[in-house]
Motif scaffolding. Structure first.
Motif, PDB file in Angstrom:
ATOM      1  N   UNK A   4       0.824  -1.210   0.000  1.00 31.78           N
ATOM      2  CA  UNK A   4       0.000   0.000   0.000  1.00 31.78           C
ATOM      3  C   UNK A   4       0.860   1.263   0.000  1.00 31.78           C
ATOM      4  N   UNK A   5       1.973   1.230   0.692  1.00 26.69           N
ATOM      5  CA  UNK A   5       2.882   2.385   0.709  1.00 26.69           C
ATOM      6  C   UNK A   5       3.484   2.616  -0.678  1.00 26.69           C
ATOM      7  N   UNK A   6       3.924   1.542  -1.333  1.00 23.46           N
ATOM      8  CA  UNK A   6       4.472   1.665  -2.683  1.00 23.46           C
ATOM      9  C   UNK A   6       3.411   2.126  -3.678  1.00 23.46           C
ATOM     10  N   UNK A   7       2.206   1.600  -3.534  1.00 19.48           N
ATOM     11  CA  UNK A   7       1.114   2.009  -4.398  1.00 19.48           C
ATOM     12  C   UNK A   7       0.795   3.491  -4.208  1.00 19.48           C
ATOM     13  N   UNK A   8       0.832   3.953  -2.974  1.00 14.74           N
ATOM     14  CA  UNK A   8       0.594   5.370  -2.680  1.00 14.74           C
ATOM     15  C   UNK A   8       1.636   6.269  -3.336  1.00 14.74           C
ATOM     16  N   UNK A   9       2.917   5.903  -3.214  1.00 15.60           N
ATOM     17  CA  UNK A   9       3.978   6.698  -3.827  1.00 15.60           C
ATOM     18  C   UNK A   9       3.874   6.663  -5.354  1.00 15.60           C
ATOM     19  N   UNK A  10       3.487   5.514  -5.889  1.00 22.64           N
ATOM     20  CA  UNK A  10       3.292   5.406  -7.332  1.00 22.64           C
ATOM     21  C   UNK A  10       2.191   6.350  -7.788  1.00 22.64           C
ATOM     22  N   UNK A  11       1.082   6.375  -7.081  1.00 27.62           N
ATOM     23  CA  UNK A  11      -0.033   7.244  -7.445  1.00 27.62           C
ATOM     24  C   UNK A  11       0.320   8.721  -7.294  1.00 27.62           C
ATOM     25  N   UNK A  12       1.130   9.070  -6.312  1.00 26.22           N
ATOM     26  CA  UNK A  12       1.582  10.461  -6.147  1.00 26.22           C
ATOM     27  C   UNK A  12       2.437  10.859  -7.351  1.00 26.22           C
ATOM     28  N   UNK A  13       3.368  10.040  -7.729  1.00 25.73           N
ATOM     29  CA  UNK A  13       4.217  10.336  -8.887  1.00 25.73           C
ATOM     30  C   UNK A  13       3.427  10.380 -10.183  1.00 25.73           C
ATOM     31  N   UNK A  14       2.479   9.466 -10.323  1.00 27.60           N
ATOM     32  CA  UNK A  14       1.640   9.450 -11.513  1.00 27.60           C
ATOM     33  C   UNK A  14       0.802  10.715 -11.610  1.00 27.60           C
ATOM     34  N   UNK A  15       0.251  11.162 -10.506  1.00 25.91           N
ATOM     35  CA  UNK A  15      -0.576  12.376 -10.536  1.00 25.91           C
ATOM     36  C   UNK A  15       0.258  13.617 -10.851  1.00 25.91           C
ATOM     37  N   UNK A  16       1.458  13.709 -10.317  1.00 27.51           N
ATOM     38  CA  UNK A  16       2.339  14.841 -10.639  1.00 27.51           C
ATOM     39  C   UNK A  16       2.682  14.821 -12.129  1.00 27.51           C
ATOM     40  N   UNK A  23      -0.644  20.361 -18.369  1.00 31.81           N
ATOM     41  CA  UNK A  23      -0.171  21.737 -18.478  1.00 31.81           C
ATOM     42  C   UNK A  23       0.631  21.930 -19.760  1.00 31.81           C
ATOM     43  N   UNK A  24       1.518  21.004 -20.056  1.00 31.33           N
ATOM     44  CA  UNK A  24       2.385  21.113 -21.226  1.00 31.33           C
ATOM     45  C   UNK A  24       1.593  20.986 -22.514  1.00 31.33           C
TER      46      UNK A  24
END
Length: 118
Positions: A4-16, A23-24
Motif C-alpha cells: 500500500x505504501x508503494x502504491x501510494x507513492x506510485x499514485x503520487x508520482x503518476x498524478x504529478x 499543463x504542457x
C-alpha cells in the motif's frame, strides 16, 4: 502494508506527471503554440522564418508579397534533393507549395527570395 505504501507513492508520482503533461499539452495547443521541429523540413522552415526577408532585384513585383512568402515558409515542403544545402555562405533551398516552387537563399542573418515558378 508495504504494498500500500508503494502504491501510494506510485499514485503520487503518476498524478504529478499527469498534471505536468496536461499543463504542457495545453500550452502546446494554445495560442502560444509551442512548436516541436524534429524533422528537417520543419527545422529549415522555422530557421528561415526567424530571419529577415529580402527580395532579389530580378524578382518580378507581383511576387514581392510577404503573405505569399509566409505561406511558403509555413506550409511548404523543402525539396532537399534539388536544393544546394552544402554551399557557403548561403544555402539555396527549393520550397514547394500549392504547385509553385520558391527558390530562396538562406544566409546567416537573412533570406533572399530569388524566384518563384509555377
Amino acid at each position: 502494508m508495504a504494498f500500500l505504501r508503494r502504491l501510494g507513492w506510485y499514485l503520487v508520482g503518476l498524478s504529478i506527471g499527469l498534471i505536468f503533461l496536461v499543463f504542457f499539452l495545453k500550452k502546446k495547443s494554445g495560442e502560444e503554440g509551442i512548436e516541436f521541429c524534429y524533422l528537417p523540413n520543419c527545422r529549415v522552415l522555422k530557421d528561415m522564418r526567424s530571419k529577415t526577408l529580402t527580395f532579389d532585384e530580378n524578382l518580378p513585383e507581383q511576387y514581392k508579397d510577404t503573405l505569399l512568402i509566409k505561406a511558403f515558409l509555413t506550409d511548404g515542403d523543402v525539396d532537399f534533393g534539388n536544393s544546394d544545402t552544402k554551399s557557403e555562405p548561403c544555402k539555396t533551398y527549393l520550397i514547394e507549395n500549392e504547385g509553385k516552387v520558391l527558390k530562396a537563399q538562406s544566409c546567416a542573418e537573412k533570406i533572399v527570395i530569388q524566384e518563384i515558378n509555377n
